[in-house]
Design a protein around this motif. Structure first.
Motif, PDB file in Angstrom:
ATOM      1  N   GLU A   7       2.322   1.599  -3.582  1.00  0.00           N
ATOM      2  CA  GLU A   7       1.312   2.125  -4.512  1.00  0.00           C
ATOM      3  C   GLU A   7       1.093   3.619  -4.297  1.00  0.00           C
ATOM      4  O   GLU A   7       0.991   4.378  -5.259  1.00  0.00           O
ATOM      5  CB  GLU A   7       0.004   1.357  -4.353  1.00  0.00           C
ATOM      6  CG  GLU A   7       0.092  -0.062  -4.882  1.00  0.00           C
ATOM      7  CD  GLU A   7      -1.130  -0.911  -4.538  1.00  0.00           C
ATOM      8  OE1 GLU A   7      -1.999  -0.443  -3.750  1.00  0.00           O
ATOM      9  OE2 GLU A   7      -1.199  -2.042  -5.047  1.00  0.00           O
ATOM     10  N   SER A   8       1.045   4.039  -3.040  1.00  0.00           N
ATOM     11  CA  SER A   8       0.872   5.460  -2.738  1.00  0.00           C
ATOM     12  C   SER A   8       2.066   6.272  -3.219  1.00  0.00           C
ATOM     13  O   SER A   8       1.901   7.371  -3.772  1.00  0.00           O
ATOM     14  CB  SER A   8       0.692   5.666  -1.236  1.00  0.00           C
ATOM     15  OG  SER A   8      -0.525   5.120  -0.804  1.00  0.00           O
ATOM     16  N   SER A  17       0.835  -1.206   0.000  1.00  0.00           N
ATOM     17  CA  SER A  17       0.000   0.000   0.000  1.00  0.00           C
ATOM     18  C   SER A  17       0.872   1.260   0.000  1.00  0.00           C
ATOM     19  O   SER A  17       0.532   2.261  -0.641  1.00  0.00           O
ATOM     20  CB  SER A  17      -0.967   0.008   1.183  1.00  0.00           C
ATOM     21  OG  SER A  17      -0.253  -0.085   2.403  1.00  0.00           O
TER      22      SER A  17
END
Length: 80
Positions: free
Chosen positions: A31-32, A28
């Motif tokens: 991806e950020s 996560s």
């Protein structure tokens, strides 16, 4: 605005390589990071280096710039 002496000093500073190795992060976060870098028009490496520069500036460190002299100046109208 910077003085002429600091501009001359900064323009003479040479560039150097920084060798960063891959790190394992949570997907996560990855991806950020990639999304934010893409939106900023930077590579993820450039984005991370710019973030590190902002943190260094906030802690009182002084340096000419990250990618070019003056690109982290607070008087350029953007964030550090």
């Amino acid at each position: 605005m910077r003085s002429d002496a600091s501009q001359n000093s900064a323009s003479r500073e040479t560039k150097g390589f920084i060798m960063l190795r891959g790190a394992m992060v949570m997907i996560s976060f990855r991806e950020s990071l990639f999304d934010a870098a893409n939106r900023a028009g930077m590579t993820p490496n450039e984005f991370c280096l710019q973030a590190a520069a902002e943190k260094l500036r906030a802690s009182g460190r002084q340096f000419a710039g990250v990618f070019a002299p003056g690109d982290t100046d607070t008087d350029r109208g953007g964030a550090n």
